[in-house]
Design a protein around this motif. Structure first.
Motif, PDB file in Angstrom:
ATOM      1  N   THR A  81      -5.796   4.096   5.216  1.00 33.92           N
ATOM      2  CA  THR A  81      -6.128   4.743   3.949  1.00 33.92           C
ATOM      3  C   THR A  81      -4.912   4.787   3.041  1.00 33.92           C
ATOM      4  O   THR A  81      -3.851   5.280   3.432  1.00 33.92           O
ATOM      5  CB  THR A  81      -6.642   6.166   4.199  1.00 33.92           C
ATOM      6  N   ALA A  82      -5.067   4.256   1.831  1.00 28.53           N
ATOM      7  CA  ALA A  82      -3.959   4.172   0.880  1.00 28.53           C
ATOM      8  C   ALA A  82      -4.468   3.562  -0.416  1.00 28.53           C
ATOM      9  O   ALA A  82      -5.596   3.049  -0.472  1.00 28.53           O
ATOM     10  CB  ALA A  82      -2.826   3.310   1.449  1.00 28.53           C
ATOM     11  N   VAL A  83      -3.621   3.606  -1.419  1.00 28.44           N
ATOM     12  CA  VAL A  83      -3.842   2.792  -2.611  1.00 28.44           C
ATOM     13  C   VAL A  83      -3.183   1.443  -2.357  1.00 28.44           C
ATOM     14  O   VAL A  83      -1.995   1.391  -1.974  1.00 28.44           O
ATOM     15  CB  VAL A  83      -3.267   3.457  -3.864  1.00 28.44           C
ATOM     16  N   TYR A  84      -3.932   0.390  -2.537  1.00 28.70           N
ATOM     17  CA  TYR A  84      -3.437  -0.965  -2.294  1.00 28.70           C
ATOM     18  C   TYR A  84      -3.103  -1.623  -3.626  1.00 28.70           C
ATOM     19  O   TYR A  84      -3.917  -1.618  -4.560  1.00 28.70           O
ATOM     20  CB  TYR A  84      -4.482  -1.776  -1.532  1.00 28.70           C
ATOM     21  N   TYR A  85      -1.898  -2.202  -3.678  1.00 28.69           N
ATOM     22  CA  TYR A  85      -1.396  -2.819  -4.899  1.00 28.69           C
ATOM     23  C   TYR A  85      -1.147  -4.305  -4.688  1.00 28.69           C
ATOM     24  O   TYR A  85      -0.600  -4.723  -3.661  1.00 28.69           O
ATOM     25  CB  TYR A  85      -0.080  -2.174  -5.321  1.00 28.69           C
ATOM     26  N   ARG A 123       0.841  -1.193   0.000  1.00 25.82           N
ATOM     27  CA  ARG A 123       0.000   0.000   0.000  1.00 25.82           C
ATOM     28  C   ARG A 123       0.875   1.241   0.000  1.00 25.82           C
ATOM     29  O   ARG A 123       2.024   1.223   0.440  1.00 25.82           O
ATOM     30  CB  ARG A 123      -0.940   0.018   1.202  1.00 25.82           C
ATOM     31  N   GLN A 124       0.294   2.313  -0.513  1.00 31.97           N
ATOM     32  CA  GLN A 124       1.005   3.592  -0.559  1.00 31.97           C
ATOM     33  C   GLN A 124       0.034   4.713  -0.256  1.00 31.97           C
ATOM     34  O   GLN A 124      -0.949   4.914  -0.988  1.00 31.97           O
ATOM     35  CB  GLN A 124       1.655   3.801  -1.925  1.00 31.97           C
ATOM     36  N   ALA A 125       0.318   5.406   0.831  1.00 35.18           N
ATOM     37  CA  ALA A 125      -0.471   6.569   1.202  1.00 35.18           C
ATOM     38  C   ALA A 125       0.182   7.817   0.618  1.00 35.18           C
ATOM     39  O   ALA A 125       1.391   7.819   0.337  1.00 35.18           O
ATOM     40  CB  ALA A 125      -0.565   6.679   2.716  1.00 35.18           C
ATOM     41  N   PRO A 126      -0.581   8.883   0.421  1.00 34.10           N
ATOM     42  CA  PRO A 126      -0.006  10.110  -0.147  1.00 34.10           C
ATOM     43  C   PRO A 126       1.191  10.592   0.661  1.00 34.10           C
ATOM     44  O   PRO A 126       1.130  10.684   1.890  1.00 34.10           O
ATOM     45  CB  PRO A 126      -1.169  11.103  -0.069  1.00 34.10           C
ATOM     46  N   GLY A 127       2.278  10.872  -0.038  1.00 38.67           N
ATOM     47  CA  GLY A 127       3.481  11.366   0.616  1.00 38.67           C
ATOM     48  C   GLY A 127       4.340  10.300   1.260  1.00 38.67           C
ATOM     49  O   GLY A 127       5.398  10.615   1.813  1.00 38.67           O
ATOM     50  N   ASN A 128       3.896   9.052   1.200  1.00 39.37           N
ATOM     51  CA  ASN A 128       4.646   7.956   1.819  1.00 39.37           C
ATOM     52  C   ASN A 128       5.204   7.014   0.768  1.00 39.37           C
ATOM     53  O   ASN A 128       4.727   6.975  -0.371  1.00 39.37           O
ATOM     54  CB  ASN A 128       3.743   7.155   2.765  1.00 39.37           C
ATOM     55  N   GLN A 129       6.191   6.230   1.193  1.00 42.78           N
ATOM     56  CA  GLN A 129       6.702   5.193   0.309  1.00 42.78           C
ATOM     57  C   GLN A 129       5.736   4.001   0.308  1.00 42.78           C
ATOM     58  O   GLN A 129       4.969   3.802   1.246  1.00 42.78           O
ATOM     59  CB  GLN A 129       8.083   4.739   0.793  1.00 42.78           C
ATOM     60  N   ARG A 130       5.842   3.236  -0.760  1.00 40.01           N
ATOM     61  CA  ARG A 130       5.048   2.016  -0.828  1.00 40.01           C
ATOM     62  C   ARG A 130       5.565   1.044   0.238  1.00 40.01           C
ATOM     63  O   ARG A 130       6.773   0.849   0.381  1.00 40.01           O
ATOM     64  CB  ARG A 130       5.143   1.398  -2.214  1.00 40.01           C
ATOM     65  N   GLU A 131       4.644   0.435   0.973  1.00 39.85           N
ATOM     66  CA  GLU A 131       5.039  -0.484   2.039  1.00 39.85           C
ATOM     67  C   GLU A 131       4.362  -1.832   1.870  1.00 39.85           C
ATOM     68  O   GLU A 131       3.228  -1.927   1.384  1.00 39.85           O
ATOM     69  CB  GLU A 131       4.699   0.095   3.418  1.00 39.85           C
ATOM     70  N   TRP A 142       2.940  -5.963 -11.137  1.00 41.77           N
ATOM     71  CA  TRP A 142       2.111  -5.133 -10.265  1.00 41.77           C
ATOM     72  C   TRP A 142       0.729  -4.938 -10.871  1.00 41.77           C
ATOM     73  O   TRP A 142       0.583  -4.832 -12.090  1.00 41.77           O
ATOM     74  CB  TRP A 142       2.742  -3.756 -10.067  1.00 41.77           C
ATOM     75  N   GLY A 143      -0.252  -4.829 -10.008  1.00 40.07           N
ATOM     76  CA  GLY A 143      -1.568  -4.406 -10.430  1.00 40.07           C
ATOM     77  C   GLY A 143      -1.642  -2.892 -10.508  1.00 40.07           C
ATOM     78  O   GLY A 143      -0.681  -2.188 -10.190  1.00 40.07           O
ATOM     79  N   GLN A 144      -2.797  -2.398 -10.898  1.00 41.69           N
ATOM     80  CA  GLN A 144      -2.961  -0.959 -11.112  1.00 41.69           C
ATOM     81  C   GLN A 144      -3.305  -0.231  -9.817  1.00 41.69           C
ATOM     82  O   GLN A 144      -3.234   0.991  -9.767  1.00 41.69           O
ATOM     83  CB  GLN A 144      -4.064  -0.699 -12.147  1.00 41.69           C
ATOM     84  N   GLY A 145      -3.675  -0.979  -8.789  1.00 42.71           N
ATOM     85  CA  GLY A 145      -3.993  -0.381  -7.498  1.00 42.71           C
ATOM     86  C   GLY A 145      -5.479  -0.142  -7.315  1.00 42.71           C
ATOM     87  O   GLY A 145      -6.221   0.076  -8.279  1.00 42.71           O
ATOM     88  N   THR A 146      -5.903  -0.203  -6.055  1.00 45.19           N
ATOM     89  CA  THR A 146      -7.287   0.091  -5.707  1.00 45.19           C
ATOM     90  C   THR A 146      -7.290   0.953  -4.449  1.00 45.19           C
ATOM     91  O   THR A 146      -6.550   0.691  -3.494  1.00 45.19           O
ATOM     92  CB  THR A 146      -8.111  -1.206  -5.516  1.00 45.19           C
ATOM     93  N   GLN A 147      -8.102   1.996  -4.465  1.00 48.16           N
ATOM     94  CA  GLN A 147      -8.114   2.954  -3.368  1.00 48.16           C
ATOM     95  C   GLN A 147      -8.951   2.440  -2.204  1.00 48.16           C
ATOM     96  O   GLN A 147     -10.090   1.993  -2.387  1.00 48.16           O
ATOM     97  CB  GLN A 147      -8.693   4.296  -3.844  1.00 48.16           C
ATOM     98  N   VAL A 148      -8.377   2.522  -1.023  1.00 45.47           N
ATOM     99  CA  VAL A 148      -9.095   2.233   0.218  1.00 45.47           C
ATOM    100  C   VAL A 148      -9.080   3.502   1.057  1.00 45.47           C
ATOM    101  O   VAL A 148      -8.010   4.049   1.352  1.00 45.47           O
ATOM    102  CB  VAL A 148      -8.455   1.074   0.994  1.00 45.47           C
ATOM    103  N   THR A 149     -10.245   3.975   1.419  1.00 44.29           N
ATOM    104  CA  THR A 149     -10.366   5.176   2.240  1.00 44.29           C
ATOM    105  C   THR A 149     -11.168   4.841   3.491  1.00 44.29           C
ATOM    106  O   THR A 149     -12.297   4.346   3.397  1.00 44.29           O
ATOM    107  CB  THR A 149     -11.057   6.312   1.474  1.00 44.29           C
TER     108      THR A 149
END
Length: 116
Positions: A90-94, A38-46, A106-113
């Protein structure tokens, strides 16, 4: 052509649940290690959770006890069940598929809020 297609993201209130799915095509799914990042705004992918081809699973400390990764090799699909969600989830999950460090997709990502 390899494709990883995620689904299941959305808006949920704190304490709620979501289940993400990732369906793969173009790979021999059962021999790949699968993972959710997952990657939240301003953060690295974790890294959030992994499911190895051998059946082992592992989780980031921040999600242990709340998230569960599983896979269905017959359906070429990996899941991430997320319970007791928090705003910090909250992040985009890949979705990620990796083969012994030789290649990964990698997938395109899905937003979780997570918000009230």
């Amino acid at each position: 052509q390899v494709q990883l297609v995620e689904s299941g993201g959305g808006l949920v209130q704190p304490g709620g649940s979501l289940r993400l799915s990732c369906t793969a095509s173009g790979i021999s799914f059962s021999i790949y290690n699968m993972a959710w990042y997952r990657q939240a705004p301003g953060n690295q992918r974790e890294l959030v959770a992994t499911s190895t081809s051998g059946g082992s699973t592992d989780y980031a400390d921040s999600v242990k006890g709340r998230f569960t990764i599983s896979r269905d090799n017959a359906k070429n699909t990996v899941y991430l069940q997320m319970n007791s969600l928090k705003p910090e989830d909250t992040a985009v999950y890949y979705c990620n598929a990796a083969l012994l460090g030789l290649r990964q997709y990698w997938g395109q990502g899905t937003q979780v809020t997570v918000s009230s």
